[in-house]
Design a protein around this motif. Structure first.
Motif, PDB file in Angstrom:
ATOM      1  N   PHE A 101       0.807  -1.217   0.000  1.00 55.87           N
ATOM      2  CA  PHE A 101       0.000   0.000   0.000  1.00 55.87           C
ATOM      3  C   PHE A 101       0.845   1.274   0.000  1.00 55.87           C
ATOM      4  N   GLN A 156      -6.618  -5.133   9.027  1.00 56.53           N
ATOM      5  CA  GLN A 156      -6.043  -3.911   8.474  1.00 56.53           C
ATOM      6  C   GLN A 156      -5.970  -3.971   6.945  1.00 56.53           C
ATOM      7  N   ARG A 160      -7.704  -1.380   4.392  1.00 53.82           N
ATOM      8  CA  ARG A 160      -6.914  -0.589   3.446  1.00 53.82           C
ATOM      9  C   ARG A 160      -7.363  -0.797   2.004  1.00 53.82           C
ATOM     10  N   TYR A 164      -7.296   3.011   0.710  1.00 53.76           N
ATOM     11  CA  TYR A 164      -5.985   3.520   0.297  1.00 53.76           C
ATOM     12  C   TYR A 164      -5.973   3.845  -1.195  1.00 53.76           C
TER      13      TYR A 164
END
Length: 226
Positions: A101, A156, A160, A164
């Motif tokens: 990411f 997480q 994301r 993101y």
């Protein structure tokens, strides 16, 4: 003499059964039920995460346009458990997931890099290459804190994927967005939820409670090495 013959045959049969795989024979009998559950969960994690990444490729072919190469990369990662030949191959899972990411990632195929990070997360979380892998007697040999960090890291990742974006404001990964017909594909959520639910069960089996995961933009991936 008959008694000795019976004992001898019993020893032979026991030896043959001992050589059987984890799914049966004496090894299955002598392995505690919680360890059998853990091993089953690890196999299912690999299956779900491979399918998770396969679906990401379908939505994000820009990272690897050749479907044969897509399948090859996923086979290398999840079935052969080898590395990609990327600059991140020998890093721990938390650093690989961070690179997935990152705006300045050094490996173009973010889907394959994510797959590598996810597989290594399972390997590290369940100590798949540690000293107890083949001789695990009880699930207590897996540190509870490690499973909690694994749960947090995969949660997480799931978060994301949805938030993101790159410098132009585009999501790094198209996943659950609506298609042109207005249909919302929830397949990703189902697969990741299955993985997280199994990890929750393993945490509970170890006597703990899953972490209350609340994310902020500054949240980092945890190291799984304790």
């Amino acid at each position: 003499m008959q008694v000795l013959r019976t004992i001898f045959l019993t020893l032979i049969i026991s030896t043959l059964l001992w050589g059987c795989g984890d799914r049966g024979g004496m090894r299955g009998i002598l392995t505690s039920s919680d360890v059998l559950v853990i091993k089953h969960h690890v196999r299912q994690h690999y299956i779900c995460l491979e399918e998770f990444c396969r679906r990401l490729y379908l939505k994000n072919p820009k990272y690897e346009t050749n479907p044969f190469r897509q399948a090859e990369k996923l086979r290398i990662i999840f079935l052969e458990e080898r590395d990609l030949g990327s600059p991140y191959d020998h890093l721990p899972s938390n650093e690989i997931l961070t690179a997935v990411f990152a705006a300045d990632t050094l490996y173009h195929d973010r889907v394959a890099l994510l797959a590598l990070g996810l597989r290594k997360s399972i390997d590290e979380g369940y100590d798949q290459h540690g000293p107890f892998t083949n001789n695990m007697i009880t699930s207590l040999q897996i540190p509870l804190e490690r499973l909690k960090r694994l749960y947090s890291n995969l949660s997480q990742v799931n978060w994301r994927l949805k938030v993101y974006r790159d410098s132009s404001g585009e999501l790094y990964f198209l996943s659950n967005e609506k298609g042109c017909n207005g249909y919302l594909n929830m397949g990703y959520e189902v697969l990741m939820t299955k993985v997280l639910t199994r990890i929750e069960d393993d945490i509970y089996m170890r006597g703990g409670n899953p972490p209350n995961v609340v994310f902020k933009m500054s949240t980092m991936f945890f190291s799984l090495f304790l």
